[in-house]
Design a protein around this motif. Structure first.
Motif, mmCIF file in Angstrom:
data_model
loop_
_atom_site.group_PDB
_atom_site.id
_atom_site.type_symbol
_atom_site.label_atom_id
_atom_site.label_comp_id
_atom_site.label_asym_id
_atom_site.label_seq_id
_atom_site.Cartn_x
_atom_site.Cartn_y
_atom_site.Cartn_z
ATOM 1 N N VAL A 22 -0.198 -0.390 -8.263
ATOM 2 C CA VAL A 22 0.321 0.183 -7.020
ATOM 3 C C VAL A 22 0.317 1.707 -7.088
ATOM 4 O O VAL A 22 0.142 2.380 -6.067
ATOM 5 N N LYS A 23 0.469 2.279 -8.286
ATOM 6 C CA LYS A 23 0.458 3.744 -8.428
ATOM 7 C C LYS A 23 -0.852 4.350 -7.936
ATOM 8 O O LYS A 23 -0.854 5.402 -7.292
ATOM 9 N N ILE A 24 -1.973 3.703 -8.225
ATOM 10 C CA ILE A 24 -3.269 4.207 -7.738
ATOM 11 C C ILE A 24 -3.333 4.132 -6.218
ATOM 12 O O ILE A 24 -3.829 5.043 -5.558
ATOM 13 N N VAL A 37 -4.414 1.159 1.826
ATOM 14 C CA VAL A 37 -5.210 0.828 0.642
ATOM 15 C C VAL A 37 -4.947 -0.628 0.281
ATOM 16 O O VAL A 37 -3.804 -1.010 0.037
ATOM 17 N N GLY A 38 -6.009 -1.410 0.261
ATOM 18 C CA GLY A 38 -5.898 -2.815 -0.096
ATOM 19 C C GLY A 38 -6.531 -3.090 -1.437
ATOM 20 O O GLY A 38 -7.369 -2.332 -1.921
ATOM 21 N N GLY A 39 -6.124 -4.187 -2.015
ATOM 22 C CA GLY A 39 -6.703 -4.628 -3.274
ATOM 23 C C GLY A 39 -7.578 -5.838 -3.060
ATOM 24 O O GLY A 39 -8.055 -6.091 -1.954
ATOM 25 N N GLU A 40 -7.767 -6.591 -4.107
ATOM 26 C CA GLU A 40 -8.566 -7.813 -4.031
ATOM 27 C C GLU A 40 -7.712 -8.972 -4.501
ATOM 28 O O GLU A 40 -6.929 -8.840 -5.438
ATOM 29 N N VAL A 41 -7.870 -10.097 -3.841
ATOM 30 C CA VAL A 41 -7.088 -11.280 -4.161
ATOM 31 C C VAL A 41 -7.961 -12.262 -4.930
ATOM 32 O O VAL A 41 -9.084 -12.539 -4.548
ATOM 33 N N LYS A 42 -7.426 -12.752 -6.026
ATOM 34 C CA LYS A 42 -8.112 -13.761 -6.834
ATOM 35 C C LYS A 42 -7.430 -15.094 -6.600
ATOM 36 O O LYS A 42 -6.250 -15.134 -6.335
ATOM 37 N N PRO A 43 -8.045 -16.210 -6.655
ATOM 38 C CA PRO A 43 -9.468 -16.387 -6.921
ATOM 39 C C PRO A 43 -10.304 -16.141 -5.662
ATOM 40 O O PRO A 43 -10.048 -16.740 -4.628
ATOM 41 N N GLY A 79 -12.886 11.210 -5.114
ATOM 42 C CA GLY A 79 -11.898 11.196 -6.171
ATOM 43 C C GLY A 79 -11.546 9.800 -6.670
ATOM 44 O O GLY A 79 -10.869 9.652 -7.684
ATOM 45 N N PHE A 80 -11.997 8.787 -5.954
ATOM 46 C CA PHE A 80 -11.703 7.395 -6.314
ATOM 47 C C PHE A 80 -12.977 6.566 -6.130
ATOM 48 O O PHE A 80 -13.087 5.767 -5.198
#
Length: 161
Positions: A22-24, A37-43, A79-80
Motif C-alpha cells: 500500500v505504501k507504493i 492506483v489499483g493492484g492485481e487480484v490472484k488467482p 518514476g514507477f
C-alpha cells in the motif's frame, strides 16, 4: 465517504499478501497526478483494462470493456515503470478521497460490479487510473457450502438486495 486524504477499497474476502504494498500506492498518489492506483487480484482475476465506446458486433454503440489491455498499451507511469495507465482496474485500490468525491463518490444503489460505474465516471472526468501488477491481493471467495447462514444479508447495502 472517508474523511482521510486517501481511501483504500477492497472486498471483504480479499487477503493481503507480502506483495500488497500500500505504501507504493500512496507514493504514486503523492508524486503524480494519478487519482487511483489499483493492484492485481490472484488467482488471475485481473480486470485492468480500457473502456471504449464503439460498435462491437452490432448496430448500436456500446461501452466495451477490454480487460488485460493495460500492459499491452504500455503507458508507464513516470518514476514507477512497473505501473501502467488504465481506465479500469480491480476493486482493490487506493484513491484520492477528494477526487472520488468530485465524481460523486460511491453509488449505494449498485450492488454488483459497482466499481465499473465509478471508473466510467473517472474516465468522463479525465482522471487518471493506474494499475500496478506487482501489487497483489488474493481473492478468497467462500465456497457455497461454507458461506453460512446470513451470508447474503451481510452483502447487502442499505438494507436492499
Amino acid at each position: 465517504m472517508a474523511k482521510t486524504k486517501y481511501l483504500l477499497l477492497l472486498d471483504d474476502d480479499m487477503i493481503f499478501l507480502p506483495q500488497t504494498n500500500v505504501k507504493i500506492m500512496v507514493e504514486i498518489l503523492d508524486k503524480t497526478d494519478v487519482t487511483l492506483v489499483g493492484g492485481e487480484v490472484k488467482p488471475s482475476n485481473n480486470y485492468g483494462g480500457f473502456l471504449r465506446f464503439g460498435n462491437y458486433g452490432g448496430t448500436h454503440r456500446q461501452l466495451g470493456l477490454f480487460p488485460r489491455s493495460c500492459q499491452r498499451a504500455n503507458l508507464t507511469v513516470p518514476g514507477f515503470p512497473q505501473c501502467v495507465r488504465c481506465e479500469l482496474t480491480t476493486n482493490v485500490f487506493v484513491a484520492k478521497t477528494a477526487d472520488i468525491a468530485t465524481v460523486g463518490g460511491w453509488d449505494p444503489e449498485l450492488m454488483v460490479r459497482e466499481h465499473i460505474e465509478l471508473f466510467i465516471r473517472l474516465k468522463a472526468a479525465d482522471m487518471k487510473v493506474v494499475q500496478c501488477p506487482m501489487i497483489e491481493m488474493y481473492h478468497r471467495r467462500p465456497l457455497r457450502a461454507n458461506k453460512g447462514e446470513g451470508y447474503q444479508d451481510k452483502r447487502q447495502r442499505g438494507g436492499k438486495r
